[in-house]
Design an enzyme around this catalytic site. Structure first.
Site, PDB file in Angstrom:
ATOM      1  N   LYS B  52     -21.631 -21.557 -23.059  1.00 38.41           N
ATOM      2  CA  LYS B  52     -20.723 -20.953 -22.077  1.00 38.41           C
ATOM      3  C   LYS B  52     -20.032 -22.057 -21.288  1.00 38.41           C
ATOM      4  CE  LYS B  52     -21.092 -17.440 -18.399  1.00 38.41           C
ATOM      5  NZ  LYS B  52     -22.072 -16.576 -17.713  1.00 38.41           N
ATOM      6  N   SER B 127     -20.844 -11.876 -17.619  1.00 41.23           N
ATOM      7  CA  SER B 127     -19.779 -12.847 -17.667  1.00 41.23           C
ATOM      8  C   SER B 127     -19.811 -13.706 -18.941  1.00 41.23           C
ATOM      9  CB  SER B 127     -19.830 -13.759 -16.438  1.00 41.23           C
ATOM     10  OG  SER B 127     -21.090 -14.365 -16.355  1.00 41.23           O
ATOM     11  N   SER B 151     -25.644 -11.302 -16.812  1.00 44.20           N
ATOM     12  CA  SER B 151     -24.529 -11.807 -17.607  1.00 44.20           C
ATOM     13  C   SER B 151     -24.860 -12.259 -19.012  1.00 44.20           C
ATOM     14  CB  SER B 151     -23.858 -12.971 -16.870  1.00 44.20           C
ATOM     15  OG  SER B 151     -23.241 -12.478 -15.707  1.00 44.20           O
TER      16      SER B 151
END
Lengths: 97, 455, 474
Positions: B52, B127, B151
């Site tokens: 990420k 996210s 997330s």
């Protein structure tokens, strides 16, 4: 509305964030909505007796006092937006002292 | 052993998802170099793992899905990344995410939204949407994401993959760009429990650079159990409200039945303060974020958004223009709840509620329950744009996931079925530092659950 | 109208550690800018603080030396504000659960005698970097080498009643901290910084009035001046009908004035909250006991002991214990055999004067100084001759007696030789002899002086005087 325009501006100043006039009313409304939503917490009686919950270790582990810097593959000269003679350069402080 | 070119090709094939932020050209070059340098004796030798974009890597950029860090190259690797490299893995690019990990749909990225791998009109969750989508699309076997309120688990549920959030303090946060420091953990996506768990094991363990990381050896992987005999699985009634989507409920009931067939004892339990979890989270996380994001000021790194007459103008224009609307909102809310006059009513009260939520879990686990099982999300993936009108609507998609972050507990989602073709996940919540028991249950369920079947 | 000044000082002290408070970067002074930095003290995304155990130990020692209650559990907190040399946009400090509270610093006030000033609290925090405003035109240069250096903040209560008392308090605090070795306490180098809270009230009032904060006091010698200027300003303001408003005043040393800080923010909202990146700071009883055992004899105790053991006056004992180095030096001189008072005199005058010109080095070894003292006591050297020997030994080392001999400074204490000189002097000055014998005994110093000249300074003056008296009274 629980968060007024003025309050949003005051908070934005504390947070050093520009808020333009156009978005201000919508922002004040959204913030009010959020603050109203989280305010339901006050419905629960204030419980002084409950011990704070902090995840993670119970106590700080002390680091030895040795010069052993965390690695930096390259220095500030490579990533700073403005760097001169070894210093970070920022515009003059103006209102600051 | 992976072929650098094959890895890049697989990622190129799913370019349309907008999940990968790294330009393919840069990726190919780096993969070749990394493959050459990778340690052949490492347990993850040759495994391509995407990370990420809020995890610092020496390779590529670390922009956290934001303009305020556009083009930023980190001069150090996160500890988790260093551990992956030491185990022979290759970092196959950085993935798109909600800006600074704030969001539940990856629609709040400055670099465009990520498409759901099975339905381009839908969100992959957030996210960590980019990481989830790439694993869901089969482009990589594993990915790193981050968790603050769900997330990893929520997008795992939406994309039909496994997503694990470790116990707080299990994995070092050094190099994870902080959002909610007391809630954040790096999490792992995998095609299977085994893939995700292997990666989790490698990145876990003590780190002298993170004072909140526990002084423990890396996670030891359990073996797949023969049955679930002896496991007591609790079903918290607050996570199965009457209005729960019927298909989601059916999928969960099927999974519960399968666990019983494997020998698990199942018991209804209660976590009475669950209703307050989302508001508690939305006080604590923005508060910590407002402070964590103060360092983004255009002074030492990242772009500057204004030539600027004075330094305050520099701060305000950089931050005003560099941060997107969701991040700005959360910074303002966070600043508000910490400010003089409001601290007691909001922040202190939320911390007290957090303690009560953590206590709820302790009470249940102290009474002989080993793990909890719940739906991961109230619905499958929603349509893009559906929840952008009202921030609260978006926040409510975290309703089943935030409690584990608040209580610091390990939790994971595995695919347990389909709802009109869309994946849905079942969640395990385990006891602190007992990921192995949670993984055993997940292995056992994964083996028998018809994850591709309609519920 | 008599006005009373009320002053409380806040001091920031840099702790003498090798590495920074929350990272392993060096704290060495004087490195090229931005070379002692890492992701942590640069405030890079993803970096985390890891506390320095030695810094915590030194902070505990300071707290113990100040008689504070050391709290076994304290919490780090974030103090949030924006400034170019504050890389994270917050400072890691302590707020409502500090390391220590409730201590005392006793100092001597010229006006009131012994004052027991309260130490309200002592806590640990990290330093910010340095902003340099005059290097570049229209821009500020920022150096983060200092960012993250360990500091303790010592907050004194509003117990000081004059600028002079503030100076005395600070001097005593500095001495104490130097004694326990936790800091260089050098205001020029910035390892000791002081801000003052100042208010005034009518003599006899007990309530406290609005106070201002005086900052930018960059040298020890400015403390009294800055506070005098501020209290004068407040008095003039109130006497002309105005009221004191709470604000920050900056001291300008060049003009010897104070002016309000131009910042728009009247009061800072620092939004303190517990630092989520750090667990609680737990001090075990063993750890605290270890810090206690590392404390040396403190200045007040040492002074009292010197007064008792060496029969020194309080004044002399104070000078001789002004620093730990000097005190230990003095005691070594006495242990090497020197008489206590004489040793004190020598240390207070010659040794300290020499040290002042030589980077505080006490160049004459305790053994050598003890020998010099003995030579004077035994009449072998006159005081003046001994000073010459001291200077020589300071510069080149060596044995004092040998040096005295080589310089021909050994005093003559042979009565026969002196008698010879006395006879000569009396022969040279018959009219003075006549006048002395007629009663002008005040001429004795003249005769002694003449004899010292005749003997080229080598005569033992006391013996010379006795022989003169004997011969002149005949």
């Amino acid at each position: 509305m629980s968060v007024s325009r003025d309050e949003v501006l005051r908070i934005a100043e504390l947070a050093e964030l520009d808020v333009d006039e156009e978005t201000l009313p919508a922002l004040a409304e959204q913030m009010s909505r959020i603050i109203d939503y989280v305010a339901q917490l006050s419905a629960v009686p204030a419980n002084g007796g409950v011990k704070m919950f902090v995840p993670g270790p119970d106590a700080i582990r002390f680091r030895a006092d040795e010069v052993n810097p965390a690695p930096l593959a390259f220095g500030p000269a490579e990533f700073a937006p403005a760097f001169k003679e070894g210093f970070f350069v920022v515009p003059k402080l103006g209102q600051f002292e | 052993m992976s072929d650098a070119k094959a890895v890049a090709d697989r990622l190129a094939k799913v370019k349309r998802l907008n999940a990968l932020l790294t330009p393919l050209k840069d990726l190919r070059k780096s993969l070749a170099a990394q493959s050459a340098a990778a340690r052949p004796t490492g347990v993850l030798y040759g495994m391509p793992v995407v990370a990420k974009d809020n995890i610092c890597t020496l390779e590529f950029t670390t922009s956290c899905g934001s303009r305020i860090l556009e083009g930023y190259r980190s001069p150090y690797d996160a500890t988790a990344i260093a551990k992956l490299k030491a185990a022979g893995a290759v970092i196959a690019g950085k993935t798109n995410c909600d800006e600074f990990a704030m969001g539940s749909s990856t629609e709040h990225s400055a670099y465009g939204r990520v498409l759901h791998p099975l339905d381009k009109t839908r969100v992959p969750g957030g996210s960590s949407g980019g990481s989830a989508a790439l694993v869901g699309a089969g482009a990589v076997p594993a990915a790193l994401g981050s968790e603050t309120g769900g997330s990893v688990r929520q997008p795992a549920s939406f994309c039909g993959v496994v997503g694990i959030k470790p116990t707080y303090g299990r994995v070092s946060r050094y190099g994870l760009v902080a959002f909610g420091s007391s809630l954040d953990q790096i999490g792992v996506f995998g095609r299977s429990v085994h893939d995700a768990a292997r990666v989790l094991s490698v990145i876990s363990g003590r780190d002298p650079r993170d004072a909140t990381c526990e002084d423990r050896d890396p996670l030891r992987l359990p073996t797949v159990p023969e049955s679930l005999q002896g496991f007591v699985v609790g079903l918290p009634r607050e996570y199965f409200p009457p209005e729960l989507d019927p298909a989601v409920r059916r999928a969960c009931e099927r999974a519960i039945r399968l666990m019983k067939e494997q020998g698990a004892a199942v018991r209804e339990v209660s976590l009475p303060h669950t209703a307050y979890a989302v508001p508690t989270y939305y006080v604590i996380a923005p508060a910590e974020a407002s402070s964590n994001l103060a360092r983004f000021d255009g002074v030492r790194y990242g772009p500057r958004f204004n030539g600027s007459a004075d330094v305050r103008a520099l701060y305000r224009s950089t931050r005003g223009q560099g941060f997107g609307p969701e991040v700005r909102r959360r910074i303002l809310v966070g600043t508000y709840v910490l400010s003089s006059g409001y601290y007691d009513a909001y922040y202190r009260r939320a911390q007290q509620m957090r303690a009560l939520i953590a206590q709820d879990f302790r009470n249940v686990f102290d009474r002989g329950v080993d793990l909890l099982f719940t739906p991961t999300t109230p619905t499958p993936a929603f349509k893009a744009g559906e929840k952008l009108g009202d921030p609260i609507a978006m926040y409510l998609s975290d309703i089943f996931t935030v409690t584990a972050n608040l209580a610091g507990l390990p939790a994971m989602s595995i695919p347990i079925g389909r709802v009109k073709g869309l994946p849905i996940g079942g969640q395990f919540i385990g006891q602190a530092f007992l990921e192995d028991e949670m993984l055993e249950a997940a292995y056992a369920l994964e083996r028998v659950v018809p994850a591709e079947d309609e519920a | 109208m008599t006005w009373e000044t009320v002053i409380g000082l806040e001091t920031h002290v840099q702790l003498r550690t090798r590495s920074k408070m929350f990272c392993g970067c060096s704290t060495a002074f004087g490195a090229p800018p931005n070379t002692q930095v890492c992701p942590v003290c640069l405030g890079l995304p993803g970096a985390l603080p890891v506390p320095n155990g030695a810094a915590i130990g030194l902070a505990v020692r300071a707290a113990l030396a100040l008689g504070c209650t050391v709290h076994p559990r304290s919490i780090f907190a974030r103090k949030n504000y924006f400034y170019p040399d504050l890389p994270k946009g917050y400072q890691i400090s302590q707020f409502d659960q500090p390391l220590a509270t409730n201590g005392t610093l006793s100092f001597l006030s010229a006006e009131r005698g012994v004052v027991n000033a309260t130490i309200v609290r002592l806590h640990i925090e990290e330093d910010a970097g340095k902003s340099i405003h005059d290097r570049f035109a229209k821009a500020t240069a920022v150096d983060l080498n200092r960012s993250g250096v360990p500091l303790i903040e010592i907050v004194g209560g509003p117990d000081l009643r004059s600028p002079a008392e503030a100076r005395a308090y600070l001097q005593t605090l500095k001495q104490l901290l130097e004694y326990i070795g936790i800091s260089d306490c050098d205001m020029e180098k910035g390892s000791l910084r002081v801000d003052a809270n100042v208010s005034i009230r009518r003599a006899g009032e007990t309530a406290l009035n609005t106070r201002t904060e005086v900052k930018n006091i960059n040298a020890f010698s400015f403390v009294e001046k800055a506070l005098s200027v501020e209290h004068d300003r407040q008095i003039a303001l109130v006497e002309s009908g105005g009221t004191v408003t709470q604000q920050t005043m900056l001291y300008d040393a060049k003009e010897n004035t104070v002016r309000p800080q131009r910042s728009k923010e009247e009061s800072h909202d620092y939004r303190y909250f517990p630092e989520p990146d750090l667990p609680p700071l737990i001090l075990t009883p063993e750890f605290v006991a270890e810090q206690q055992s590392e404390l040396p004899e403190l200045p007040a105790a040492k002074r009292d002991r010197f007064m008792a053991s060496y029969a020194l006056s309080r004044e002399h004992a104070t000078v001789v214990t002004s620093s730990r180095a000097v005190a230990e030096y003095y005691e070594s001189v006495v242990r090497a055999g020197a008489e206590a008072q004489a040793a004190a005199n020598w240390v207070m005058t010659e040794a300290l004067a020499d040290a002042k010109d030589h980077q505080e080095q006490l160049r004459v070894t305790p053994d050598a100084l003890a020998k010099i003292v003995a030579l004077v006591k035994g009449g072998t050297l006159s005081n003046q001759a001994a000073k010459k020997v001291f200077t020589e030994v300071a510069a080149k080392g060596g044995d004092p007696r040998t040096i005295a001999e080589s310089l021909g400074l050994i005093q003559v204490a042979d009565a026969n030789v002196i008698e010879g000189w006395v006879t000569d002097v009396m022969a040279d000055h018959p009219s003075e002899v006549e006048r002395y014998k007629k009663g002008e005994t005040k001429l004795m110093p003249f005769f002694v002086g003449q004899l010292m000249r005749k003997s080229k300074g080598k005569a033992d003056p006391k013996l010379a005087q006795r022989v003169l008296e004997a011969k002149l009274s005949v």
